[in-house]
Design a protein around this motif. Structure first.
Motif, PDB file in Angstrom:
ATOM      1  N   GLY A   1       9.136  24.415  53.053  1.00 11.92           N
ATOM      2  CA  GLY A   1      10.546  24.070  53.284  1.00 11.92           C
ATOM      3  C   GLY A   1      11.474  25.255  53.028  1.00 11.92           C
ATOM      4  O   GLY A   1      11.113  26.208  52.341  1.00 11.92           O
ATOM      5  N   ASN A   2      12.678  25.184  53.585  1.00 12.26           N
ATOM      6  CA  ASN A   2      13.666  26.257  53.368  1.00 12.26           C
ATOM      7  C   ASN A   2      14.431  26.010  52.075  1.00 12.26           C
ATOM      8  O   ASN A   2      14.861  24.883  51.806  1.00 12.26           O
ATOM      9  CB  ASN A   2      14.663  26.293  54.525  1.00 12.26           C
ATOM     10  CG  ASN A   2      13.999  26.742  55.804  1.00 12.26           C
ATOM     11  OD1 ASN A   2      13.129  27.622  55.793  1.00 12.26           O
ATOM     12  ND2 ASN A   2      14.385  26.123  56.911  1.00 12.26           N
ATOM     13  N   VAL A   3      14.627  27.075  51.324  1.00 10.40           N
ATOM     14  CA  VAL A   3      15.409  26.987  50.082  1.00 10.40           C
ATOM     15  C   VAL A   3      16.837  26.547  50.415  1.00 10.40           C
ATOM     16  O   VAL A   3      17.415  26.964  51.422  1.00 10.40           O
ATOM     17  CB  VAL A   3      15.396  28.357  49.361  1.00 10.40           C
ATOM     18  CG1 VAL A   3      16.421  28.385  48.230  1.00 10.40           C
ATOM     19  CG2 VAL A   3      14.004  28.650  48.831  1.00 10.40           C
ATOM     20  N   GLY A   4      17.368  25.662  49.563  1.00  7.34           N
ATOM     21  CA  GLY A   4      18.745  25.190  49.748  1.00  7.34           C
ATOM     22  C   GLY A   4      18.839  23.992  50.682  1.00  7.34           C
ATOM     23  O   GLY A   4      19.926  23.452  50.881  1.00  7.34           O
ATOM     24  N   GLU A   5      17.687  23.564  51.236  1.00 14.32           N
ATOM     25  CA  GLU A   5      17.756  22.463  52.212  1.00 14.32           C
ATOM     26  C   GLU A   5      17.231  21.148  51.640  1.00 14.32           C
ATOM     27  O   GLU A   5      16.528  21.115  50.625  1.00 14.32           O
ATOM     28  CB  GLU A   5      16.977  22.835  53.481  1.00 14.32           C
ATOM     29  CG  GLU A   5      17.680  23.939  54.233  1.00 14.32           C
ATOM     30  CD  GLU A   5      17.217  24.082  55.671  1.00 14.32           C
ATOM     31  OE1 GLU A   5      16.643  23.126  56.234  1.00 14.32           O
ATOM     32  OE2 GLU A   5      17.444  25.174  56.224  1.00 14.32           O
ATOM     33  N   THR A   6      17.577  20.082  52.372  1.00  9.68           N
ATOM     34  CA  THR A   6      17.171  18.725  52.013  1.00  9.68           C
ATOM     35  C   THR A   6      16.255  18.182  53.098  1.00  9.68           C
ATOM     36  O   THR A   6      16.485  18.431  54.282  1.00  9.68           O
ATOM     37  CB  THR A   6      18.434  17.835  51.923  1.00  9.68           C
ATOM     38  OG1 THR A   6      19.226  18.304  50.841  1.00  9.68           O
ATOM     39  CG2 THR A   6      18.078  16.375  51.689  1.00  9.68           C
ATOM     40  N   TYR A   7      15.237  17.442  52.665  1.00  3.99           N
ATOM     41  CA  TYR A   7      14.324  16.796  53.617  1.00  3.99           C
ATOM     42  C   TYR A   7      14.195  15.318  53.266  1.00  3.99           C
ATOM     43  O   TYR A   7      13.861  14.989  52.117  1.00  3.99           O
ATOM     44  CB  TYR A   7      12.935  17.465  53.559  1.00  3.99           C
ATOM     45  CG  TYR A   7      12.975  18.917  53.964  1.00  3.99           C
ATOM     46  CD1 TYR A   7      12.713  19.295  55.281  1.00  3.99           C
ATOM     47  CD2 TYR A   7      13.324  19.910  53.042  1.00  3.99           C
ATOM     48  CE1 TYR A   7      12.781  20.639  55.666  1.00  3.99           C
ATOM     49  CE2 TYR A   7      13.400  21.244  53.416  1.00  3.99           C
ATOM     50  CZ  TYR A   7      13.122  21.604  54.732  1.00  3.99           C
ATOM     51  OH  TYR A   7      13.191  22.929  55.109  1.00  3.99           O
ATOM     52  N   ASN A   8      14.465  14.449  54.227  1.00  5.48           N
ATOM     53  CA  ASN A   8      14.203  13.024  54.034  1.00  5.48           C
ATOM     54  C   ASN A   8      12.713  12.752  54.253  1.00  5.48           C
ATOM     55  O   ASN A   8      12.103  13.330  55.158  1.00  5.48           O
ATOM     56  CB  ASN A   8      14.993  12.198  55.055  1.00  5.48           C
ATOM     57  CG  ASN A   8      16.432  11.963  54.619  1.00  5.48           C
ATOM     58  OD1 ASN A   8      16.826  12.353  53.528  1.00  5.48           O
ATOM     59  ND2 ASN A   8      17.201  11.333  55.480  1.00  5.48           N
ATOM     60  N   ILE A   9      12.171  11.839  53.444  1.00  7.17           N
ATOM     61  CA  ILE A   9      10.745  11.496  53.560  1.00  7.17           C
ATOM     62  C   ILE A   9      10.604   9.985  53.754  1.00  7.17           C
ATOM     63  O   ILE A   9      11.156   9.206  52.959  1.00  7.17           O
ATOM     64  CB  ILE A   9       9.966  11.905  52.285  1.00  7.17           C
ATOM     65  CG1 ILE A   9      10.146  13.391  51.977  1.00  7.17           C
ATOM     66  CG2 ILE A   9       8.486  11.562  52.427  1.00  7.17           C
ATOM     67  CD1 ILE A   9       9.569  13.819  50.618  1.00  7.17           C
ATOM     68  N   GLY A  10       9.875   9.589  54.778  1.00  5.45           N
ATOM     69  CA  GLY A  10       9.634   8.165  55.008  1.00  5.45           C
ATOM     70  C   GLY A  10       8.625   7.987  56.122  1.00  5.45           C
ATOM     71  O   GLY A  10       8.371   8.917  56.900  1.00  5.45           O
TER      72      GLY A  10
ATOM     73  N   ASP B   1       9.052  17.392  62.298  1.00  4.48           N
ATOM     74  CA  ASP B   1       9.112  18.414  63.348  1.00  4.48           C
ATOM     75  C   ASP B   1       9.111  19.835  62.798  1.00  4.48           C
ATOM     76  O   ASP B   1       8.475  20.719  63.355  1.00  4.48           O
ATOM     77  CB  ASP B   1      10.364  18.211  64.216  1.00  4.48           C
ATOM     78  CG  ASP B   1      10.226  16.981  65.101  1.00  4.48           C
ATOM     79  OD1 ASP B   1       9.171  16.311  64.998  1.00  4.48           O
ATOM     80  OD2 ASP B   1      11.152  16.690  65.865  1.00  4.48           O
ATOM     81  N   GLN B   2       9.821  20.043  61.682  1.00  2.27           N
ATOM     82  CA  GLN B   2       9.932  21.423  61.171  1.00  2.27           C
ATOM     83  C   GLN B   2       8.757  21.813  60.279  1.00  2.27           C
ATOM     84  O   GLN B   2       8.350  22.962  60.246  1.00  2.27           O
ATOM     85  CB  GLN B   2      11.240  21.599  60.402  1.00  2.27           C
ATOM     86  CG  GLN B   2      12.460  21.488  61.301  1.00  2.27           C
ATOM     87  CD  GLN B   2      13.751  21.833  60.564  1.00  2.27           C
ATOM     88  OE1 GLN B   2      13.741  22.375  59.470  1.00  2.27           O
ATOM     89  NE2 GLN B   2      14.867  21.507  61.180  1.00  2.27           N
TER      90      GLN B   2
END
Ligand code: NAD
Ligand code: TDX
Length: 347
Positions: A237-246, A301-302
């Motif tokens: 993941g990219n630092v400073g970012e948010t990822y939703n998980i579901g 996707d990312q």
């Protein structure tokens, strides 16, 4: 690589350690946990003797404890699970939630700022929830851009901690990542939460308390899929970012309770009606969010993460686990859980 895991004796933290301590023998895992009612060191019996694992009992709401852990173990990564996690308890007594979830997170961030400075290769991974987004209506999904609108003291305290984490990134440049996940289920979940509570009450012939009309919708993910997602974000993941998980797996509560009764009937060779007749509609939770549903497009996707379990396979595994781990079940029936049951259900 030294990884400080907070709250590693709870439900998700212990699943995380059980997966990754054996998988990554070159990483050292330090588990800092206060051992509240929700913790259980039995969760960790398969890894407790491993060379790359150490347990420290301590309260993240106490800065000197956190600082001592940073001084002694010099972690490179913090994976922050520790929290008071049960919405109903937060309604009855919010103080612990403010203390652990807000002050505890603040203390960890302060320790990272002090002990890491600008050194490269550090990361604070904050484990959070979809409940920060509040409630959806009949349609739609939570994305990473959805406005925060928490309903309970629990979700408000988690929202506050999320904001602190992002503020430390923007203001001090602290390398952080945030994940917001939907409802988890699986082995080692404390039976105050919907799925284990229904399984154990059904087995004991106790009432199955469904709040309100049972129409509220939750989006369920098997706990190991959540843990793998966190690891994916830490790695890619990219630092400073948010990822939703579901896992895009939305169920009405009442349908889950019926499903659990059907599966118990199959597994124990009993008429599911024997369990279904225990269903009791009880007073609704105050501020009860109607529906949660996660849009997990970004992480899929990312970063290429997707869940391995379907609800069918995950729920089967979970019920089997509760059927076959009687020692664990007995261990949580003493102490605080018993008090909680008596207070809520008079049993
Ligand atoms: P849990 O209640 O099972 O475990 C929490 C752990 O944190 C326990 O071991 C407890 O002893 C420890 N802890 C509590 N206060 C502490 C303190 N002051 N100092 C040190 N340790 C302390 O919770 P969980 O369900 O495993 O949730 C873990 C994290 O994941 C939480 O941050 C929660 O908000 C988040 N989350 C949970 C879900 C879910 O469905 N359970 C979903 C999304 C996000
Ligand atoms: O006895 C019950 N009867 C009932 O109808 C319980 C315990 C719950 N419910 C309902 C309330 C919710 O609509 O079931 C749903 C799920 O309830 P919980 O298991 O308490 O979970 P929830 O409130 O959705 O929050 C969970 O998911 C998000 C975790 O507890 C949080 O820590 C996480 O952030």
């Amino acid at each position: 690589m030294k990884i400080l895991v907070t709250g590693g004796a709870g439900f998700i933290g212990s699943n995380f350690l059980n997966l990754f301590v054996p998988r990554y023998p070159d990483c050292r895992f330090i588990n800092l946990d206060k051992l509240t009612y929700a913790a259980n060191l039995l969760n960790l019996k398969n890894i407790q003797a491993k060379q790359n694992y150490v347990f420290v009992r301590g309260d993240i709401a106490d800065y000197s404890t956190v600082a001592a852990v940073f001084e002694k173990y010099e972690p490179d990564i913090v994976v922050h699970f520790a929290a008071e996690s049960h919405v109903d308890r937060s309604i009855l007594g919010p103080a612990d939630f403010i203390n652990t979830n807000i002050l505890g997170t603040f203390n960890l961030l302060e320790a990272c700022r002090k002990y890491w400075g600008d050194r490269p290769g550090k990361l604070f991974h904050h484990v959070s929830t979809d409940e920060v987004y509040g409630s959806l209506g009949e349609t739609g999904y939570f994305t990473e851009e959805t406005r925060y609108d928490p309903s309970s003291p629990y979700s408000a305290s988690k929202a506050s901690s999320d904001h602190l984490v992002r503020a430390y990134h923007r203001t001090y440049g602290l390398p952080v990542k945030v994940t917001n996940c939907s409802n988890n289920y699986g082995p080692y979940q404390f039976p105050e939460k919907l799925i284990p509570l229904m399984i154990l009450h059904a087995l004991e012939g106790k009432s199955l308390p469904v709040y309100g009309t049972g129409e509220n919708v939750r989006d369920w993910l098997f706990v190991e899929d959540h843990c793998e997602a966190i690891w994916t974000v830490i790695e890619k993941g990219n630092v400073g970012e948010t990822y939703n998980i579901g896992g895009n797996n939305q169920w009405k509560n009442i349908d889950i309770v019926h499903k659990i009764c059907d599966l118990l009937g199959e597994k124990l060779d009993k008429d599911p009606q024997e369990f279904k007749k225990l269903i009791t509609f009880v007073k609704d939770r105050p501020g009860h969010d109607l529906r949660y549903a996660i849009d997990a497009t970004k992480i899929r996707d990312q970063l290429g993460w997707k869940p391995r379990e379907t609800f069918e396979t995950g729920l089967n595994k979970t019920i089997d686990w509760y059927l076959h781990n009687k020692d664990w079940v007995e261990s949580v029936k003493t102490g605080d859980y018993k008090k909680w049951l008596e207070m809520n259900y008079g049993t």
